[in-house]
Write a protein that holds these residues in place. Sequence first.
Motif, PDB file in Angstrom:
ATOM      1  N   VAL A 156     -10.399  -4.538  17.582  1.00  0.00           N
ATOM      2  CA  VAL A 156     -10.878  -3.252  17.091  1.00  0.00           C
ATOM      3  C   VAL A 156     -10.798  -3.281  15.566  1.00  0.00           C
ATOM      4  CG1 VAL A 156      -8.596  -2.153  17.360  1.00  0.00           C
ATOM      5  CG2 VAL A 156     -10.671  -0.742  17.201  1.00  0.00           C
ATOM      6  N   LEU A 157     -11.922  -2.990  14.918  1.00  0.00           N
ATOM      7  CA  LEU A 157     -12.058  -3.066  13.472  1.00  0.00           C
ATOM      8  C   LEU A 157     -12.368  -1.692  12.899  1.00  0.00           C
ATOM      9  CD1 LEU A 157     -14.486  -6.134  13.411  1.00  0.00           C
ATOM     10  CD2 LEU A 157     -11.979  -6.210  13.314  1.00  0.00           C
ATOM     11  N   HIS A 158     -11.856  -1.418  11.717  1.00  0.00           N
ATOM     12  CA  HIS A 158     -12.187  -0.183  11.019  1.00  0.00           C
ATOM     13  C   HIS A 158     -13.467  -0.367  10.209  1.00  0.00           C
ATOM     14  CE1 HIS A 158     -12.085   2.969   7.980  1.00  0.00           C
ATOM     15  NE2 HIS A 158     -11.193   3.619   8.702  1.00  0.00           N
ATOM     16  N   THR A 159     -13.483  -1.322   9.316  1.00  0.00           N
ATOM     17  CA  THR A 159     -14.639  -1.830   8.545  1.00  0.00           C
ATOM     18  C   THR A 159     -15.038  -0.990   7.338  1.00  0.00           C
ATOM     19  OG1 THR A 159     -16.522  -0.782   9.740  1.00  0.00           O
ATOM     20  CG2 THR A 159     -15.594  -2.847  10.664  1.00  0.00           C
ATOM     21  N   GLU A 160     -14.643   0.281   7.263  1.00  0.00           N
ATOM     22  CA  GLU A 160     -15.106   1.154   6.182  1.00  0.00           C
ATOM     23  C   GLU A 160     -13.944   1.451   5.236  1.00  0.00           C
ATOM     24  OE1 GLU A 160     -18.508   2.486   5.843  1.00  0.00           O
ATOM     25  OE2 GLU A 160     -18.661   0.700   7.097  1.00  0.00           O
ATOM     26  N   TRP A 161     -13.738   0.558   4.267  1.00  0.00           N
ATOM     27  CA  TRP A 161     -12.535   0.622   3.448  1.00  0.00           C
ATOM     28  C   TRP A 161     -12.718   1.365   2.130  1.00  0.00           C
ATOM     29  CZ3 TRP A 161      -9.041   0.216   6.665  1.00  0.00           C
ATOM     30  CH2 TRP A 161      -8.952  -0.811   7.614  1.00  0.00           C
ATOM     31  N   SER A 162     -13.576   2.363   2.100  1.00  0.00           N
ATOM     32  CA  SER A 162     -13.638   3.248   0.945  1.00  0.00           C
ATOM     33  C   SER A 162     -12.240   3.783   0.655  1.00  0.00           C
ATOM     34  CB  SER A 162     -14.586   4.416   1.241  1.00  0.00           C
ATOM     35  OG  SER A 162     -14.356   5.474   0.348  1.00  0.00           O
ATOM     36  N   PRO A 163     -11.850   3.903  -0.622  1.00  0.00           N
ATOM     37  CA  PRO A 163     -10.517   4.445  -0.929  1.00  0.00           C
ATOM     38  C   PRO A 163     -10.253   5.802  -0.291  1.00  0.00           C
ATOM     39  CG  PRO A 163     -11.453   3.445  -2.882  1.00  0.00           C
ATOM     40  CD  PRO A 163     -12.538   3.432  -1.842  1.00  0.00           C
ATOM     41  N   SER A 164     -11.291   6.588  -0.058  1.00  0.00           N
ATOM     42  CA  SER A 164     -11.088   7.892   0.582  1.00  0.00           C
ATOM     43  C   SER A 164     -10.703   7.764   2.047  1.00  0.00           C
ATOM     44  CB  SER A 164     -12.353   8.750   0.455  1.00  0.00           C
ATOM     45  OG  SER A 164     -13.439   8.165   1.142  1.00  0.00           O
ATOM     46  N   ASN A 165     -10.848   6.571   2.618  1.00  0.00           N
ATOM     47  CA  ASN A 165     -10.495   6.347   4.022  1.00  0.00           C
ATOM     48  C   ASN A 165      -9.107   5.750   4.203  1.00  0.00           C
ATOM     49  OD1 ASN A 165     -12.959   7.315   4.852  1.00  0.00           O
ATOM     50  ND2 ASN A 165     -13.899   5.296   5.104  1.00  0.00           N
ATOM     51  N   VAL A 166      -8.377   5.571   3.113  1.00  0.00           N
ATOM     52  CA  VAL A 166      -7.019   5.019   3.187  1.00  0.00           C
ATOM     53  C   VAL A 166      -6.091   5.947   2.407  1.00  0.00           C
ATOM     54  CG1 VAL A 166      -5.539   3.024   2.821  1.00  0.00           C
ATOM     55  CG2 VAL A 166      -7.995   2.687   3.260  1.00  0.00           C
ATOM     56  N   LEU A 167      -5.167   6.576   3.122  1.00  0.00           N
ATOM     57  CA  LEU A 167      -4.203   7.489   2.504  1.00  0.00           C
ATOM     58  C   LEU A 167      -2.862   6.775   2.359  1.00  0.00           C
ATOM     59  CD1 LEU A 167      -4.971  10.784   4.458  1.00  0.00           C
ATOM     60  CD2 LEU A 167      -5.884  10.040   2.244  1.00  0.00           C
ATOM     61  N   VAL A 168      -2.283   6.875   1.188  1.00  0.00           N
ATOM     62  CA  VAL A 168      -1.043   6.154   0.901  1.00  0.00           C
ATOM     63  C   VAL A 168       0.091   7.137   0.666  1.00  0.00           C
ATOM     64  CG1 VAL A 168       0.123   4.595  -0.694  1.00  0.00           C
ATOM     65  CG2 VAL A 168      -2.251   4.178  -0.057  1.00  0.00           C
ATOM     66  N   GLY A 169       1.152   6.950   1.421  1.00  0.00           N
ATOM     67  CA  GLY A 169       2.420   7.634   1.227  1.00  0.00           C
ATOM     68  C   GLY A 169       3.487   6.576   1.371  1.00  0.00           C
ATOM     69  N   ASP A 170       4.361   6.749   2.359  1.00  0.00           N
ATOM     70  CA  ASP A 170       5.333   5.688   2.647  1.00  0.00           C
ATOM     71  C   ASP A 170       4.633   4.438   3.178  1.00  0.00           C
ATOM     72  OD1 ASP A 170       7.395   7.353   1.878  1.00  0.00           O
ATOM     73  OD2 ASP A 170       7.767   8.071   3.915  1.00  0.00           O
ATOM     74  N   ALA A 171       3.492   4.642   3.821  1.00  0.00           N
ATOM     75  CA  ALA A 171       2.685   3.536   4.339  1.00  0.00           C
ATOM     76  C   ALA A 171       1.217   3.869   4.088  1.00  0.00           C
ATOM     77  CB  ALA A 171       2.947   3.341   5.836  1.00  0.00           C
ATOM     78  N   ALA A 172       0.346   2.938   4.395  1.00  0.00           N
ATOM     79  CA  ALA A 172      -1.095   3.178   4.297  1.00  0.00           C
ATOM     80  C   ALA A 172      -1.613   3.601   5.668  1.00  0.00           C
ATOM     81  CB  ALA A 172      -1.815   1.914   3.836  1.00  0.00           C
ATOM     82  N   LEU A 173      -2.304   4.723   5.711  1.00  0.00           N
ATOM     83  CA  LEU A 173      -2.913   5.215   6.940  1.00  0.00           C
ATOM     84  C   LEU A 173      -4.431   5.119   6.821  1.00  0.00           C
ATOM     85  CD1 LEU A 173      -0.877   8.416   7.907  1.00  0.00           C
ATOM     86  CD2 LEU A 173      -0.742   6.138   8.929  1.00  0.00           C
ATOM     87  N   PHE A 174      -5.069   4.670   7.895  1.00  0.00           N
ATOM     88  CA  PHE A 174      -6.515   4.504   7.913  1.00  0.00           C
ATOM     89  C   PHE A 174      -7.152   5.697   8.618  1.00  0.00           C
ATOM     90  CE2 PHE A 174      -5.311  -0.234   8.449  1.00  0.00           C
ATOM     91  CZ  PHE A 174      -4.983  -0.325   7.103  1.00  0.00           C
TER      92      PHE A 174
END
Length: 271
Positions: A156-174
């Motif tokens: 299973v692939l996400h494929t759309e790695w725009s910065p708006s699709n990755v939220l960073v706090g303690d970890a990176a969430l997709f």
Amino acid sequence: MVTTRVTWDSLPDSIRRDIEARTGPLSSVEPVSSGFNSELAVVLRSADGATFVKGLRADHPRVWTQNREKAVNPHVRPVTAALRWSIDNDEWNLLAFEHTPGRHIDYSPGSLDLAKFVQSLRTLQELPCPDIELKLAEKRWASYTDSPELFAGDYVLHTEWSPSNVLVGDAALFVDWAWATRGAAWIDPACWVVWLIASGHSPQDAESWAAQIPSWNDAPADAVAAFAAAQAAMWSAIAEADPEPWIKDMAAAAQRWSESRRIGARSQTAR
């Protein structure tokens, strides 16, 4: 590519009542401007906490992306926000997610966020591919390559790695799984390479980050080269249709990567 946003107040009264029946009385509504695919994107706050709601009208041509996100969410929970509830009627298709505080990822060279992205992508690649309808990599990029079969796989692939699709706090969430795809595991780090180059990395440095994902190191060189060329062709076509600055940057980055792969292949052949 960008979908026009609607405001909370412009929603039909019946839809707002349906939402508040699930959240309870609202204390605030915060519009969200980032992202490309949603007509509605808001953070709703009530006594039960904060909820992120996104959606499209029921007759929108990309409403299928909402259904894809709903289907894939239970299977990728370790690396994404949990879906709380959904509404799907004749007017709107809405998804409500657990609100996850964080900022959009910084892909620039030297960013401490990159290691968090790597860790989360490693976690994603350890998850089994769900038995649901997904885009197939060998079909999704078939228009841009003569060898689409090289992209097939069962991850299973996400494929759309725009910065708006990755939220960073303690970890990176997709987030935003609209284009979830079934394919070869190395495709996700390959898609990331293009974003890294567009963010200031050289092709070689971008690939060194991708190499921290085990699947990348097992990828056949000819398959990666074919995918790089496909990405260059795809982003070039997108830029021709929609020459926004960020899209032109992506097209240039994909072209740089593809050319780097071609030069590397010629060097190997000459040895």
